[in-house]
Design an enzyme around this catalytic site. Structure first.
Site, PDB file in Angstrom:
ATOM      1  N   THR A  66       0.065  -5.592   6.606  1.00 12.08           N
ATOM      2  CA  THR A  66       0.288  -5.550   5.194  1.00 12.08           C
ATOM      3  C   THR A  66       0.327  -6.955   4.366  1.00 12.08           C
ATOM      4  O   THR A  66       0.179  -8.091   5.153  1.00 12.08           O
ATOM      5  CB  THR A  66       1.844  -4.993   5.202  1.00 12.08           C
ATOM      6  OG1 THR A  66       2.478  -5.640   3.924  1.00 12.08           O
ATOM      7  CG2 THR A  66       2.501  -5.207   6.230  1.00 12.08           C
ATOM      8  N   HIS A  99       8.447  -6.425   7.537  1.00 14.05           N
ATOM      9  CA  HIS A  99       6.854  -7.437   7.379  1.00 14.05           C
ATOM     10  C   HIS A  99       6.908  -8.435   8.446  1.00 14.05           C
ATOM     11  O   HIS A  99       5.848  -8.390   9.030  1.00 14.05           O
ATOM     12  CB  HIS A  99       6.910  -7.783   5.879  1.00 14.05           C
ATOM     13  CG  HIS A  99       6.764  -6.900   4.800  1.00 14.05           C
ATOM     14  ND1 HIS A  99       7.829  -6.514   3.988  1.00 14.05           N
ATOM     15  CD2 HIS A  99       5.755  -6.252   4.280  1.00 14.05           C
ATOM     16  CE1 HIS A  99       7.442  -5.520   3.054  1.00 14.05           C
ATOM     17  NE2 HIS A  99       6.051  -5.461   3.180  1.00 14.05           N
TER      18      HIS A  99
HETATM   19  N1  LIG Z   1       1.803   3.441   3.025  1.00 18.11           N
HETATM   20  C1  LIG Z   1       1.829   2.104   2.455  1.00 18.11           C
HETATM   21  O1  LIG Z   1       1.908   1.737   1.266  1.00 18.11           O
HETATM   22  C2  LIG Z   1       1.414   1.141   3.263  1.00 18.11           C
HETATM   23  C3  LIG Z   1       1.124  -0.137   2.767  1.00 18.11           C
HETATM   24  C4  LIG Z   1       0.701  -1.378   3.783  1.00 18.11           C
HETATM   25  C5  LIG Z   1       0.676  -0.999   5.042  1.00 18.11           C
HETATM   26  N2  LIG Z   1       0.985   0.330   5.555  1.00 18.11           N
HETATM   27  C6  LIG Z   1       0.950   0.386   7.045  1.00 18.11           C
HETATM   28  O2  LIG Z   1       0.143   1.595   7.266  1.00 18.11           O
HETATM   29  C7  LIG Z   1       0.876   2.179   8.480  1.00 18.11           C
HETATM   30  C8  LIG Z   1       0.970   3.895   8.188  1.00 18.11           C
HETATM   31  O3  LIG Z   1       1.920   3.733   6.939  1.00 18.11           O
HETATM   32  P1  LIG Z   1       2.478   5.323   6.354  1.00 18.11           P
HETATM   33  O4  LIG Z   1       2.785   5.033   5.078  1.00 18.11           O
HETATM   34  O5  LIG Z   1       1.208   6.086   6.690  1.00 18.11           O
HETATM   35  O6  LIG Z   1       3.787   5.559   7.103  1.00 18.11           O
HETATM   36  P2  LIG Z   1       4.297   6.741   8.082  1.00 18.11           P
HETATM   37  O7  LIG Z   1       5.605   6.490   8.406  1.00 18.11           O
HETATM   38  O8  LIG Z   1       3.885   7.997   7.231  1.00 18.11           O
HETATM   39  O9  LIG Z   1       3.215   6.973   9.155  1.00 18.11           O
HETATM   40  C9  LIG Z   1       3.640   6.338  10.436  1.00 18.11           C
HETATM   41  C10 LIG Z   1       3.290   7.394  11.360  1.00 18.11           C
HETATM   42  O10 LIG Z   1       3.751   6.937  12.745  1.00 18.11           O
HETATM   43  C11 LIG Z   1       4.529   7.861  13.405  1.00 18.11           C
HETATM   44  N3  LIG Z   1       5.242   6.834  14.554  1.00 18.11           N
HETATM   45  C12 LIG Z   1       6.182   5.976  14.082  1.00 18.11           C
HETATM   46  N4  LIG Z   1       6.446   5.462  15.208  1.00 18.11           N
HETATM   47  C13 LIG Z   1       5.994   6.080  16.319  1.00 18.11           C
HETATM   48  C14 LIG Z   1       6.071   6.213  17.685  1.00 18.11           C
HETATM   49  N5  LIG Z   1       6.808   5.280  18.516  1.00 18.11           N
HETATM   50  N6  LIG Z   1       5.352   7.035  18.276  1.00 18.11           N
HETATM   51  C15 LIG Z   1       4.539   8.050  17.824  1.00 18.11           C
HETATM   52  N7  LIG Z   1       4.648   8.056  16.461  1.00 18.11           N
HETATM   53  C16 LIG Z   1       5.029   7.091  15.542  1.00 18.11           C
HETATM   54  C17 LIG Z   1       5.531   8.393  12.273  1.00 18.11           C
HETATM   55  O11 LIG Z   1       6.253   9.544  12.715  1.00 18.11           O
HETATM   56  C18 LIG Z   1       4.595   8.485  11.094  1.00 18.11           C
HETATM   57  O12 LIG Z   1       4.185   9.762  11.165  1.00 18.11           O
HETATM   58  C19 LIG Z   1       1.862   1.519   8.707  1.00 18.11           C
HETATM   59  O13 LIG Z   1       1.764   0.717   9.944  1.00 18.11           O
HETATM   60  C20 LIG Z   1       2.373   0.853   7.537  1.00 18.11           C
HETATM   61  O14 LIG Z   1       2.846  -0.538   7.998  1.00 18.11           O
HETATM   62  C21 LIG Z   1       1.402   1.222   4.736  1.00 18.11           C
END
Ligand SMILES: NC(=O)c1ccc[n+]([C@@H]2O[C@H](COP(=O)([O-])OP(=O)(O)OC[C@H]3O[C@@H](n4cnc5c(N)ncnc54)[C@H](O)[C@@H]3O)[C@@H](O)[C@H]2O)c1
Length: 394
Positions: A157, A195
């Protein structure tokens, strides 16, 4: 080509799965419903209900004839992660147990992705740190032990960099010190524990790259907005999860919902906080192009995954303008900032790399925001005002 998507039930994971599947890749998604369960536990509401991951894959199959393999399991468990590479099934449940072989590419989304969640209290801080680091560490060792040539695309991020008073480079900074020069990871100083866990993830991957020659792309992404993608248009039920609450909602998605229900747009403090943002369709392009052009072995390649920058005040003003045009009465309210963050700061990040790979940005305009208003309006009756702001303090 086989792509394994960790966190494939999530906001970004499910659209990514359909995107690769549509383009002829073999796709496996793994998830433990951490996000959905957290939404229930914290009672945050969702704009619309979602089918289970298995149902989504079944709908996708009925509509397109393409299979997305589903594995339900907690990737903090090393044996579950390893079974995705070894073929020795140890996960909790899978739609199709036949082993597809080691993936050529892994997209790692499986983390706790919310800054406020990580600061609710010590318990949620522990969950964030242990979940995010264990999943990443298990992934690093599984790739080291079973498939060193696999390309890992990990989501980082922009929040890892914080808001330094110098230009932010794409991951690396060359430093001259006492007549000598070397290149290091750009200094990072996060302003939440979430973060901070992402900084530690990057460090784990950097370690794996140096020790074992792994190939890793780390995408430093800004807040993503939107919910519709080309593939979700195949069936209404394939839309991705949409949260608008303080914990899991991202800023633009939240402002649109607030405008629609007449909840004053919650600008924290002065609103000069500036962020790089991107449309969910651009996340898909970025990940896809990173996969098409993999990092070399022994390289940690870092891209800043944003398409443009806005201050919170500018985003609020844009939302207000679009809302008023559509007949809504939209107020903007500067509320006491629950976070510890700079409310006015220098911000000049570089973000050329992904554009050079060929990403064609979808910019945030009044028209594109209007489209999002139109979708959210359809679910207006589901919106809960009580979850919009609860004031989780840093
Ligand atoms: N959405 C944003 O704006 C954004 C911005 C910057 C970075 N990110 C990064 O992108 C990635 C995805 O973000 P997102 O918004 O899709 O989040 P999200 O929570 O919708 O997706 C993450 C998925 O991972 C699964 N998960 C978490 N821990 C787990 C585990 N131990 N075992 C199996 N599954 C697991 C969750 O159930 C979820 O479905 C993350 O790493 C986040 O840090 C997202």
């Amino acid at each position: 080509m086989h792509v394994l998507i960790l966190g494939g039930d999530g906001y970004l994971g499910w659209p990514t799965a359909m995107y690769f599947s549509q383009r002829g890749y073999e796709v496996t998604v793994a998830d433990n419903y951490f996000r959905r369960n957290s939404c229930l536990e914290l009672d945050v509401g969702m704009l619309y209900p979602l089918p289970s991951l298995a149902e989504r894959a079944a709908i996708w199959y009925r509509r397109t004839g393409k299979e997305i393999k589903v594995v339900i399991g907690d990737l903090r468990e090393a044996e579950i992660m390893r079974s995705l590479f070894s073929g020795t099934v140890s996960y909790d449940w899978a739609i199709n147990k036949s082993f597809t072989g080691v993936p050529e590419t892994i997209v790692h989304y499986a983390e706790q992705p919310s800054a406020p969640y990580s600061l609710i209290n010590y318990k949620y801080a522990n969950t964030t740190i242990s979940n995010n680091l264990l999943v990443t560490n298990n992934l690093m060792f599984a790739v080291r032990d079973f498939s060193r040539d696999t390309h890992i695309i990990k989501l980082g991020t922009m929040g890892e960099y914080g808001t330094p008073n110098i230009d932010i480079e794409e991951g690396w900074l060359t430093v001259r010190h006492k007549g000598r020069e070397d290149t290091f990871l750009f200094p990072r100083q996060a302003s939440s524990l979430y973060h901070t866990s992402k900084i530690m993830d990057t460090d784990l991957m950097w370690f794996g790259v140096r020790m074992w020659g792994l190939r890793v792309t780390d995408l430093m992404q800004g807040p993503v907005y939107g919910m519709l993608t080309e593939e979700s248009g195949v069936d209404e039920r394939l839309k991705t999860i949409f949260n608008y609450d303080e914990i899991f909602g991202t800023i633009i998605n939240r402002f649109i919902v607030q405008a629609i229900v007449g909840y004053p747009l919650t600008v924290y403090g002065k609103g000069g906080q500036t962020k790089g943002v991107l449309n969910i369709n651009d996340t898909l392009q970025c990940v896809y192009l990173a996969q098409k052009h993999p990092a070399e072995s022994g390289k940690l390649r870092i891209y800043n995954q944003i398409m443009e920058t806005f201050s919170v005040n500018e985003l609020a003003e844009l939302t207000r303008r679009v809302g008023v045009k559509l007949g809504y009465e939209v107020q903007i309210e500067h509320i006491e900032n629950p976070r510890v963050e700079a409310e006015e700061h220098y911000y000049n990040p570089a973000y050329h790399g992904l554009l050079e790979l060929g990403v064609k940005p979808h910019y945030l305009t009044e028209e594109s925001m209007e489209e999002m208003f139109t979708v959210v309006e359809r679910y207006k009756k589901n919106i809960r005002r009580d979850v919009i702001f609860r004031g989780i303090k840093w």
